[in-house]
Design an enzyme around this catalytic site. Structure first.
Site, PDB file in Angstrom:
ATOM      1  N   ASP A 536      -2.536  17.013  -2.875  1.00  0.00           N
ATOM      2  CA  ASP A 536      -2.507  16.633  -4.760  1.00  0.00           C
ATOM      3  C   ASP A 536      -3.180  17.115  -5.746  1.00  0.00           C
ATOM      4  OD1 ASP A 536       0.140  16.243  -2.705  1.00  0.00           O
ATOM      5  OD2 ASP A 536       1.294  15.260  -3.923  1.00  0.00           O
ATOM      6  N   GLU A 738       2.343   3.603   2.466  1.00  0.00           N
ATOM      7  CA  GLU A 738       1.675   5.173   2.691  1.00  0.00           C
ATOM      8  C   GLU A 738       0.118   5.138   2.844  1.00  0.00           C
ATOM      9  OE1 GLU A 738       2.891   6.822  -0.938  1.00  0.00           O
ATOM     10  OE2 GLU A 738       2.527   9.036  -0.477  1.00  0.00           O
TER      11      GLU A 738
END
Ligand SMILES: *[C@@H]1O[C@H](CO)[C@@H](O)[C@H](O)[C@H]1NC(C)=O
Ligand SMILES: *[C@@H]1O[C@H](CO)[C@@H](O)[C@H](O)[C@H]1NC(C)=O
Ligand SMILES: *[C@@H]1O[C@H](CO)[C@@H](O)[C@H](O)[C@H]1NC(C)=O
Ligand SMILES: *[C@@H]1O[C@H](CO)[C@@H](O)[C@H](O)[C@H]1NC(C)=O
Ligand SMILES: *[C@@H]1O[C@H](CO)[C@@H](O)[C@H](O)[C@H]1NC(C)=O
Ligand SMILES: *[C@@H]1O[C@H](CO)[C@@H](O)[C@H](O)[C@H]1NC(C)=O
Ligand SMILES: *[C@@H]1O[C@H](CO)[C@@H](O)[C@H](O)[C@H]1NC(C)=O
Length: 795
Positions: A536, A738
């Protein structure tokens, strides 16, 4: 008498009743169900069962406070959420083949809710037992439990029906029965068995309704609408059992409770509370030793507390398996702007996207694990390859089913959408701007990582201690499976090379000595993001340039070529294998020729600046890809510099694992701060395994070199840090996360993230001494570089 006995007594008569029923009344279609057919394959719900068959039966569980209608409506639990007052939830043990046990610590409702699921391997029966245990401080708490069953697309795919009936009060403990037929499953029956503890507050309500197709997955909103329509402060639905495509059974309890839902094909004997109890207790007692066998733990993780940790992280990875079916949104315009050749390509691509027509595809089907049930309850290509690394050790056939399912999504060109948002239910969890998939967008082909492992297990060169596998016991089945998958893998690879190609037309300068054509560029960049790379917001050349080349994209091509080479070799396709081997060699050459910055001693992306080929270095995960994907051998001249980078506390090395971006980079911790410093377990685990792999190589049959000793020592240290990070955070918060803070080790971003974070399970038993590799495997004897991928996972 034991508390469960009233229920057992009732069920004994139930079993008798139904075997008579089955013999005399109905004949079933020949069932092709198997252990895979049924499961809690709706991981977006706290508990929801469906078969791996499209357009069939959807079952789900909701619960809420039973104190008042307002409280009931405001606390109704249905989909997994980030913030609904749970102190933690998830599977304490779970095996995809058999079932398991999940606990929701619902602190707001002062209750622990257990869902214990059990199925038979023939796919003909399953049951879920739901147990409510109030907090000792609130022994009389009222809880409303709503079971719901819906039938998708009643008119399509053959006959489908479901008719529910409320049973007369108390009879055999059965509160409700639903009978029906689904073409793919045959005739079936569901039973709701009531409260063994006689703690029902209200009469059970059974309500059957007909809802439009777009409501079929929205049981919560249908329920709420029906309850709101009732006068006064009524807290239970009115009874209206019968035909319909959605059925609710609502039970309200005071204090502790226990109920059960059973499913069976009419020819099968339904599970009863005794069989469920004994099935679950035998699973509960064998699960720990099975986990220990498949994922053995070694020093310093031998203590018992790590056993529970290992079981939970595996159970929640497996419990995140979902079956998805539905249409998806694709931009098939293939606008010329999507070639991204102009200097301001991302602006032009955005403009073209804004005017492009969006196609709603025919329904697709996918079996996949999910990164996180509350936050990412759908399929991600980039994640799935990592999910399958532990899964293939546990249950090889399951991993193959998932691989097949993903590769079968591929279109004729070879494209697989990177995010699979199939159907309206999946779409409801994603902001609309992210719904559309683009056939010029790639994603790391992580499924490639599985093939060398698969081949090594088929060839017997790496151990397997998981569930018995049909592929391992039948070479014919194995070669048929590989022959089916090989062309798909090859097609995806060719697609990737074609669509993510770097520009070698002569329009841009390229370093002397580089092999033309063997350099790649992720499409879909903007100045701040390269979502397609999976990383990302990891910094890249800014502004983006159509002459760019990305080191991670090239390394993924190398990993894929290596996988193909091994599959081709295994299948006896020698010419193909030779070709892929050349690709691997070319990739290795060009990683150094195109991406090695000799001044900075690091691997870098490349761009064009002032008409010159220019390396753009942001040290972090991207710099490690040649190592992470097995493209650097122990004698590689750049290996020492790569080890310097990853082991430098001022750069990547933190107490909690490797930072995604060097702490010395000006972008560290800036902007989105997603892949800009935080510790991610997928690539950290890969780093440990590769460092170990490099350390144990011995191509020339000589002793270990100093750089190998160093790699092994780094691998060992990193292993401990990673396991401790995930363990400590889990112990404190009850969740897996995460990513983890490189400063404090705290879990950050999404919680209940048991996708690739679960890869740490591969580290618990890892040993670093050649003589203790385990299970008779002499890793070092496997030698040369092209086979390194095939054994690096082995313990
Ligand atoms: C059984 O086979 C039919 C026809 O091939 C298929 O449509 C159906 O999905 C299968 N059912 C299961 C449970 O696998
Ligand atoms: C129901 O059928 C329609 C029309 O065939 C189809 O578009 C839709 O995807 C189906 N729904 C499901 C959940 O399969
Ligand atoms: C629980 O339900 C019982 C029976 O309806 C009722 O008397 C009691 O007040 C309820 N408890 C609370 C906390 O509302
Ligand atoms: C997209 O367009 C290019 C030419 O711009 C063509 O070569 C390619 O085959 C097209 N792809 C598809 C999937 O239609
Ligand atoms: C390479 O770049 C040149 C100059 O921008 C462009 O004209 C050409 O279409 C590009 N070729 C490819 C294959 O991208
Ligand atoms: C890379 O090297 C160049 C030239 O030696 C230097 O100017 C630049 O700052 C270095 N970049 C990094 C990220 O170290
Ligand atoms: C670009 O390369 C040319 C020679 O090819 C050189 O003269 C020029 O100085 C270079 N520009 C930069 C900014 O490095």
């Amino acid at each position: 008498m034991a508390p469960a006995s009233p229920l057992s007594r009732r069920v004994r008569s139930l079993v008798v009743a139904f075997s008579v029923f089955a013999l005399t009344v109905l004949t079933s279609n020949a069932s092709n169900a198997s252990w895979q057919t049924w499961g809690p394959y709706r991981p977006n719900l706290y508990f929801g069962v469906r078969p791996q068959v499209p357009e069939t039966l959807l079952m789900g569980l909701m619960w809420a406070s039973g104190d008042s209608r307002d409280k009931l409506l405001s606390t109704l639990r249905d989909t997994c959420e980030q913030n609904d007052g749970m102190r933690g939830y998830g599977w304490t043990y779970y095996d995809t083949r058999l079932g398991g046990s999940q606990t929701m610590h619902d602190t707001q409702l002062q209750l622990d809710l257990d869902t214990d699921f059990l199925k038979t391997e023939d796919g003909a029966t399953w049951a879920v037992r739901i147990t409510g245990t109030p907090d000792p401080s609130a022994p009389d708490v009222n809880t409303s439990v709503i079971l719901h069953v819906a039938v998708e697309n009643v008119t399509s795919n053959g006959p489908k029906s479901l008719v529910c009936e409320k049973q007369t009060e108390g009879k055999d403990g059965i509160e409700a029965v639903c009978r029906g037929e689904i073409a793919a499953l045959g005739e079936l029956e569901l039973n709701v068995l009531g409260d063994a503890m006689n703690n029902l507050v209200y009469n059970t309500a059974v309500k059957s309704v007909q809802v439009p197709e777009d409501k079929i997955w929205q049981a919560k909103s249908v329920f709420i609408d029906h309850l709101r329509a009732l006068p006064g402060n009524q807290m239970t639905l009115e009874d209206a059992a019968g035909a319909g495509n959605m059925h609710f059974v609502q039970l309200t309890f005071q204090g502790p409770f226990k109920l059960m839902l059973t499913y069976h094909g009419v020819e099968a004997t339904p599970l009863n509370p005794n069989t469920v109890e004994s099935g679950l207790s035998s699973l509960r007692s064998t699960f720990p030793s099975t986990v220990d066998r498949v994922f053995p733990r070694s020093s310093p993780f031998q203590q018992d507390k790590y056993a529970k940790f290992t079981q939970e992280i595996l159970s929640n990875l497996l419990g995140g398996l979902g079956f998805f079916h539905g249409d998806t949104k694709v931009d098939y315009s293939n606008a010329t702007e999507y070639l991204e050749t102009d200097l301001d390509f991302w602006l032009k691509a955005q403009a073209a996207m804004a005017r492009a027509p969006i196609t709603t595809t025919a329904p697709l089907t996918l079996l996949t694990h999910t990164p996180s049930r509350p936050f990412f309850p759908r399929g991600f290509l980039w994640d799935e390859g990592f999910h399958l690394l532990p899964v293939i050790e546990w249950d090889l056939d399951l991993a193959v089913s998932v691989l097949q399912s993903w590769l079968n999504l591929m279109d004729e060109d070879g494209w697989i959408g990177r995010e699979q948002i199939l159907g309206p239910e999946a779409r409801s969890r994603v902001p609309a701007e992210f719904h559309v998939q683009y056939p010029h967008y790639a994603n790391p082909p992580t499924l490639s990582l599985l093939f060398p492992i698969l081949i090594s297990k088929l060839a017997g060169t790496s151990p397997y201690a998981g569930h018995p596998s049909t592929y391992l016991s039948s070479p014919d089945d194995a070669s048929r499976m590989l022959k089916d998958l090989y062309p798909l893998l090859a097609r995806h690879y060719q697609w990737f090379r074609r669509t993510q190609a770097g520009n070698f037309t002569g329009a841009y300068p390229r370093p002397e000595g580089a092999i033309a054509g063997e350099g790649f560029r992720w499409r879909g960049r903007t100045p701040m993001h390269c979502l397609t790379s999976g990383l990302d917001d990891y910094p890249r050349a800014n502004p983006p340039h159509p002459g760019e080349l990305h080191v991670d994209a090239l390394a993924w091509v190398g990993a894929s070529a290596n996988a193909l080479q091994q599959v081709a070799r295994h299948l006896g396709e020698q010419a193909d294998a030779d070709m892929y081997e050349k690709h691997v060699a070319a990739v290795k050459h060009n990683l150094d020729a195109l991406h090695w910055d000799a001044a900075n001693k690091t691997y870098c992306d490349a761009t064009i600046a002032s008409d010159n080929y220019t390396l753009v270095c942001y040290e972090g995960y991207v710099s490690l890809f040649p190592l992470l994907l097995g493209l650097m051998d122990a004698d590689h001249p750049n290996l020492p510099a790569v080890l310097d980078l990853l082991s430098d506390p001022a750069k990547m090395w933190s107490d909690y694992g490797l930072r995604s971006l060097s702490a010395a980079d000006p972008n560290y911790g800036k902007d989105d701060n997603y892949w800009r410093g935080a510790v991610w377990m997928n690539l950290n685990v890969l780093a440990v395994l590769r460092l170990r792999d490099v350390g144990l190589q011995n191509p020339a049959g000589q002793g270990r070199t100093p750089v190998q000793t160093r790699a092994l020592s780094l691998a060992a240290q990193l292993r401990e840090r990673l396991v401790n990070t995930v363990y400590n955070s889990w112990e404190q918060t009850g969740f897996f996360w995460e990513q983890y803070s490189d400063k404090t080790g705290e879990g950050t971003h999404s919680r209940a993230f048991t996708g690739w974070t679960a890869c740490v399970i591969l580290l618990l038993g890892l040993q670093f001494d050649k003589t203790t590799v385990g299970r008779g495997m002499d890793i070092a004897s496997l030698g040369s570089s092209s086979s390194t991928l095939s054994f690096f996972w082995c313990r």
